[in-house]
Every structure is written in C-alpha cells, then in structure tokens.
Design a protein around this motif. Structure first.
Motif, PDB file in Angstrom:
ATOM      1  N   SER A 279      26.010  21.355  68.829  1.00  6.36           N
ATOM      2  CA  SER A 279      27.451  21.138  68.936  1.00  6.36           C
ATOM      3  C   SER A 279      27.996  20.503  67.669  1.00  6.36           C
ATOM      4  O   SER A 279      29.156  20.703  67.325  1.00  6.36           O
ATOM      5  N   GLY A 283      30.058  23.491  66.428  1.00  5.71           N
ATOM      6  CA  GLY A 283      31.189  23.210  67.319  1.00  5.71           C
ATOM      7  C   GLY A 283      30.696  23.229  68.758  1.00  5.71           C
ATOM      8  O   GLY A 283      29.812  24.003  69.101  1.00  5.71           O
ATOM      9  N   SER A 284      31.297  22.378  69.586  1.00  7.46           N
ATOM     10  CA  SER A 284      30.769  22.190  70.935  1.00  7.46           C
ATOM     11  C   SER A 284      30.824  23.452  71.783  1.00  7.46           C
ATOM     12  O   SER A 284      30.084  23.588  72.753  1.00  7.46           O
ATOM     13  N   ASN A 285      31.732  24.370  71.433  1.00  4.48           N
ATOM     14  CA  ASN A 285      31.820  25.589  72.236  1.00  4.48           C
ATOM     15  C   ASN A 285      30.586  26.477  72.063  1.00  4.48           C
ATOM     16  O   ASN A 285      30.337  27.344  72.888  1.00  4.48           O
TER      17      ASN A 285
ATOM     18  N   GLN B 177      39.542  25.708  75.679  1.00 10.34           N
ATOM     19  CA  GLN B 177      39.378  27.163  75.574  1.00 10.34           C
ATOM     20  C   GLN B 177      39.961  27.927  76.759  1.00 10.34           C
ATOM     21  O   GLN B 177      39.584  29.061  77.015  1.00 10.34           O
ATOM     22  N   ASP B 201      37.556  20.185  67.845  1.00 12.64           N
ATOM     23  CA  ASP B 201      36.398  20.599  68.629  1.00 12.64           C
ATOM     24  C   ASP B 201      36.882  21.274  69.904  1.00 12.64           C
ATOM     25  O   ASP B 201      38.075  21.241  70.221  1.00 12.64           O
ATOM     26  N   LYS B 202      35.958  21.895  70.612  1.00  7.82           N
ATOM     27  CA  LYS B 202      36.312  22.576  71.853  1.00  7.82           C
ATOM     28  C   LYS B 202      35.393  22.118  72.972  1.00  7.82           C
ATOM     29  O   LYS B 202      34.228  21.841  72.761  1.00  7.82           O
ATOM     30  N   LYS B 216      31.553  13.134  67.404  1.00  4.23           N
ATOM     31  CA  LYS B 216      32.399  13.659  66.325  1.00  4.23           C
ATOM     32  C   LYS B 216      33.697  12.876  66.202  1.00  4.23           C
ATOM     33  O   LYS B 216      34.138  12.553  65.104  1.00  4.23           O
TER      34      LYS B 216
END
Lengths: 316, 381
Positions: A279, A283-285, B177, B201-202, B216
């Motif tokens: 992540s 990126g965490s997705n 998302q 971030d997502k 983060k």
C-alpha cells in the motif's frame, strides 16, 4: 511506484504489518488445523471469528466500557482485555464445535463427498453471518479505547504502541502454546496421527471424533483471541467483519502451506507485511491486488506453500 | 433481463390502464390507495444517513393521511442497504408494483446508477433527497430529480471551507473509490490545487485495516484530511488515526454526516470532525416540522429529513390534485415551482433533473459533544 514513501515509512509499516500479520496468523491456524485433519476448508471459520468480536465487545460492556468512555487505567484495561480473551475464546470455540456437530458430523456419518462439505461450509458461514446481521440490524459497533495510544518506545521512527506490543506478545504465546500442544502432548499426538492416516490411527485406538472436535475447539480458541485484538485494532466490529479477514487468513494458511501450523503463522506474518509495503509502494487501493499476486507467484514455485503441506509431516 | 423487462412493461401498461379508468370515473379528484416508495439504506453501515429521510417521508404521508382519511396513500420501503448489488432487484420489484406512482430515493449515488435506469424504463418518477454524484443527471433519465445540490457544489464548498475557513496549508486527500467518494474528491481537488495537497490515497468499501493509509498521512505531516466516502470506513479510519496519535481534523462530505460516525468512532476521537452537506440544518427547519418529527420519532431530525419531507409533500400535492399515474406525476414535477414548508428551498427543476442552482446551499457541521452541530453556511466563493 513510490519507493520514497516506502523508505520513509518503513519502520511504521513494518510494525503495523506485523501486528496485522499476528491477527491473520491466529485465524489462519483454525483453517490449517481443520484442513490438516479433515482435508476440509472450513469457510465458516470466519464467522467463528466474527462471533468472537461480539463476545469481546459484550465483555467490555460488562466492564461499563463503550466507545464513548474515557480510557481506563492500564490495570483495568489489561484486566478487561484478559477477560475478553477468555470470553471470546470460549465463545468462539463453542461456535466452532457447534458448526462441527451440526453441519459436518452428520455429513461425515453419511460418507458425503468432499464437495458437499464445501457447500455446507459456505452455507454455515452465510447462516451465521446473516443471523448476526439481523440481530445487530447490520449496524457497526464502536469498541472502547483501552490501552494508551502513546508509543511505549520510539527508536529512530520505530514507534511501537502498547496495543501492538500486547497483540504480538499474546499471538506469539498462543502460537508457541499450540505448537507445544500438538507436538508434545498425548492429545496432540492423536491429532497428528489422524492427520497422517485416519484409519490406522483409529485402529491404534485414537478416537477420531474426539480428535476432530478437538481441532475445531483449538481453532475456535485461536480465532477468539484474534477477535479481541482485531476489535482493539480496528476500533469496531460488525456482522460481516469476518468475511474479508477470513479470506485473508485462509490465504495466509495457503501461503505458509495449508495443514502446517508453523506455516500458517509465517504466512500470516508475511501477508500482513506484504499488504502494508504494497500500500505504500502502489497506493492502498493496490493492497489486496499485490498481496494476491505475491501469493500466486509463490504458489507457482512452491505449490505446497512455504513450509510444505501436512500437519503430520511438518518438520519440527 | 429483456424478458423480465417485457413482462414488467406489460404489467405496467395493464396497471396504468386500470388507473386511468378509475381516474376518469372520479373526474380528476385524488386517486386512492396509491403508494409512495422510499428507496435506500434502511439497515446496514450507512443506514444513519438515510433513515432520517425515510422518517421525513413517513411523517409527510401520515400527516396527509390524517387529513384525507377516506383516500389514503401508503408508504412502501425498499431497504437496499445502500448497495448497488441489491438495488437492481429491488428497483425491478418496485417498478412492477403499479400502485407505486412515486419514489423518494435512491439514497446513494452508486445504487442510483442501477435503480434509476430501471425506474426510467418503468417511467416511475424519482426524487433523490441525498444522492449527490453530478453525473446522475447526465444519463438521459426522464424520471430523475435531485432535491439537493450535487457534488459540483458540495466538493468545491468543502474544499473552500478547508482552504479559507480552516486556513489549512496542507491537506491529505483520500477517497473510497465509490461513485460518490471519487466524484467528491475530484471536485474538491480542483479547488485545492496541487501545491496544497500533501498526498493522496484510496480506501475500499468494507476495508477495516487502514494501517498503510494512517502511516502515509502521519509521515506527510498534514493536519487536515479530506475524506470522500461513507461512515462505514471513515469511522474506523479516524479511530485508527487517533490510536496512532494523529491530532488533526478530518473533513468529509454528507457521506459521514450521520450518527454512526459519532457512535462508532467514539465521542472523544470524533470531536472536531467536519462534515459538509448540501442541505441546511434539519434542526432549524421551518414551520412545525421539527416539533412534529420529534413527536413521532422521539429524536431530533437529522440529515436530509426535512428535504425528504418536502419532496414527499410535492408528490402528495400532485396526488391530491388528481395526478394518479407515474407519467402524470413526472409531468407535474417538470413544472413544479414552490417552496418546501420545512426546508424553505424553492423546488424547481431543470430539464436534466438538477435543482435550480440558485437554490443550492452547502453547510458545514461539526462533531461536538456527541452530535453534529451546524457550524456555518459555506460561502459560495
């Protein structure tokens, strides 16, 4: 790719990854134990875990703690956690045993094919999840804040909070205890015997039904402990909390080599770390994506997982 | 699917023919035994966002029935749990019940994308009190109406609040998302500009562990987070941020403006959190609405309750006026132009189904002492 982010946050990602990994590992043990003995993937195990999260919440309610109360003193917090561990572990073990007795045992007596067990497992999982869903109106429940959030120690960015320390210490204690139980005790020898060869074990006087009940109970105990720490870590629970975590823990068991206790522990830990590093990197997705790509890649080279498959043949 | 659609259409035609017949006999007076549907999350993680709206509709209909005892209207609820997966089946069954002539909902943007397409085929007029994704009005649905502003107003307003009112220098932008969350942050980012964004971030729906994102945010040094998403994830995320010692302020849209956000996060951790909403405070609603609502449901009206109440009353006005078919009610909405008794907003729709932009207001609410307290209307520029 964001390598800078990974390097900058490496200590914290490692610490939180190990914590999450410890929870995966505890749940993974339940999958692996049952698989080792029955060659059955007990998908209802995620719901055994879910019931544990509510049992812990209920216990804290008895202490007068809810999501709006102030943090109690350390002594009270530790006592509350200990009580929750006992209650949740016993409740989860009872649910696991209940599933075995009502769902699997009747099938076994009728010599049902393996697919029937698999469908039953999925069915049992849905039944438990939906019952919990309708009892709780599918509402999320907040968990009281227990241990202080201030880090216990902080060395060059390696800040570790009391919650993380407690989670990892308890998880390791459970793992070592379980390993000792299976390797050294008489009942443990029975488990390994049934795992290696059920029929011969039965001829040698091992009570197969009792061994099977025992692995469900052991798996339930581990899931109950994991449930307590998952409550504390995520700060809430709800009826479907087990679904995703169950999938991850199952993957962790496969990663380490399903049927292998130490493998489950190692797999859980690795999965927790991979997820966290991924992540930060992508990126965490991309977290779940990367975790599962890693899993597939590993299984291509070691189809039986990191430490090999069988409970009986596991190297000491 | 096609076969089902055909059956639905056949049933519909038969149903509306029957309704027309009854209508002509009555000579244009109110039709009886009709139903108004409410469609949204009535249970589940995000129910706190939609139950107040359902209560608003419930109140409007009971008041109507009090006054028209011989010719009542019935409330029918569709509990989608806010999920697009469940919306399709429910929307189809709503469309097939020909007694249902009007729909309040769906509550969220994701489920709206599924359900409105089905309502459009069935010509069932729908007004959403709360789905704010802008693109919903661009799909060519003739039945779509929005009773509030969309995220083209909410997103930038939230960003202006962070920039001009909170005077934050850095903001961390996160979305879940979903149709709603991603849209909201996209609009907000245009106002922030690249210099102000400390990182992005997502998260995903059903996620419970946010360790990576928490780390983060902390290393970025941002003291403000703009979160586009719903309570289910935002509450856990905020709680985990606090557990790791983050002391900044989380700002979200109407997706976190519900009571579960307060109770799940816990009063201490949620204190100071800001939620925007393209709606004026329901607790300040005009007329007897607040008192009536409290009397019936024993709680203060919450987000969108007053809006939904007004919207239901528009449909009831149409029904009272003898508009007994779906088509008639949809035409009635097209030319409607009156102020709601509770919200005070003048309901007048553009051809796309969007509320007249002059009517849109966006408010900021602050979590304080275990409640969402109206803070201020966000300036339009």
């Amino acid at each position: 790719m964001n390598i800078g982010e990974l390097l900058r946050s490496f200590p914290e990602l490692t610490v939180t990854g190990v914590t999450q990994g410890a929870i995966y590992a505890l749940v993974a043990l339940g999958y692996t134990l049952v698989y080792g003995v029955l060659r059955l993937i007990n998908f209802a195990h995620s719901e055994v875990f879910m019931v544990g999260t509510f049992a812990a919440l209920f216990t804290w309610g008895l202490f007068g703690l809810d999501s709006n109360t102030e943090r109690p003193s350390i002594g009270v917090a530790l006592l509350a956690i200990l009580a929750a561990i006992v209650v949740a572990a016993v409740t989860s073990a009872a649910v696991a045993l209940l599933i075995e007795v009502t769902a699997y045992r009747p099938l076994r007596h009728r010599n049902a094919p393996p697919l029937a067990f698999l469908i039953t497992a999925i069915g049992a999982s849905f039944v438990l999840m939906e019952v919990a869903g309708s009892l709780t109106v599918r509402r999320p429940f907040g968990v009281p804040a227990l241990l202080p959030s201030k880090p216990l120690f902080d060395i060059g960015g390696w800040a570790v909070t009391p919650t993380q320390v407690t989670t990892v210490v308890v998880a390791i204690a459970m793992l070592v205890g379980l390993d000792y139980f299976v390797q050294k005790t008489r009942a443990g020898r029975g488990i390994r015997a049934v795992a290696q060869d059920p029929n011969t074990a039965a001829l040698m006087g091992v009570n197969k039904s009792r061994v099977i009940a025992l692995v469900f109970i052991l798996g339930g105990l581990m899931a109950g402990v994991a449930a307590v720490f998952n409550d504390i870590k995520t700060g809430s629970t709800k009826f479907n909390v087990g679904f995703l975590l169950g999938l991850k823990a199952f993957s962790a068991a496969v990663l380490g080599g399903i049927g292998n206790l130490r493998g489950a522990a190692l797999g859980g830990l690795l999965l927790g770390l991979i997820e966290n590093y991924a992540s930060a990197l992508f990126g965490s997705n991309w977290r779940d994506f990367v975790a599962f790509v890693a899993l597939i890649a590993l299984l291509m080279f070691r189809p039986t997982g990191l430490l090999g498959e069988s409970l009986g043949r596991a190297r000491a | 699917m096609r076969v089902f659609g055909g059956v639905a259409a056949a049933v519909l035609i038969a149903g509306s023919a029957a309704a027309c017949k009854a209508d002509s006999e009555d000579g244009g007076s109110a039709a009886c035994g009709l139903k108004i549907g409410v469609f949204g999350a009535l249970s589940g993680d995000n129910a706190g966002l939609f139950v107040p709206a359902k209560n608003g509709v419930d109140l409007a209909i009971s008041q109507y029935n009090e006054k028209n005892k011989d010719c009542t209207v019935e409330l029918t609820t569709f509990d989608s749990q806010g999920s697009p997966d469940k919306a399709g089946g429910l929307a189809t069954s709503a469309s097939q019940d020909t007694k249902i002539v009007a729909m309040i909902g769906p509550g969220f943007s994701g489920e709206s994308e599924v359900a409105n397409a089905i309502f459009d085929q069935a010509k069932l007029p729908a007004i959403t009190p709360s789905a704010t994704r802008p693109s919903l009005s661009t799909k060519g649905w003739k039945i779509f109406h929005r009773g509030v502003g969309n995220d083209l107003s909410q997103g930038p307003a939230a960003a202006r609040y962070i920039k001009n009112v909170m005077k934050a220098e850095k903001v961390y932008v996160i979305n879940d998302q979903t149709a709603y969350g991603a849209g909201l942050t996209d609009e907000a980012k245009k106002v922030f500009g690249a210099g102000m964004i400390a990182g992005e971030d997502k998260t995903s729906e059903k996620q419970t562990d946010f360790a990576g994102t928490v780390t983060k945010v902390k290393t970025s040094g941002a003291q403000v987070i703009f979160y586009g998403g719903y309570t289910a994830e935002a509450s856990l995320f905020l709680k985990q941020l606090r557990a790791q010692g983050w002391t900044g302020t989380l700002v979200g849209g109407d997706g976190i403006n519900d009571t579960n956000m307060l109770s799940v996060t816990g009063q201490k951790d949620v204190e100071g959190t800001i939620a925007t909403c393209p709606c004026a405070p329901a607790t300040n609603a005009k007329g007897t609405f607040v008192a009536d609502y409290k009397k019936k449901f024993s709680v203060d009206p919450a987000v969108y309750a007053d809006v939904a109440y007004d919207l239901a009353n528009i449909f009831l006005e149409g029904i009272k006026d003898g508009k007994s078919t779906r088509e008639d009610l949809n035409t009635f909405l097209g030319s409607y132009n009156k102020a709601g008794s509770a919200s005070g907003v003048t309901y007048k729709w553009e051809a796309s189904g969007e509320l007249d932009p002059a009517q849109v207001v966006v408010w900021a609410y602050e979590a304080k002492g275990g409640a969402w307290v109206p803070k201020q209307e966000i300036p339009k520029s």
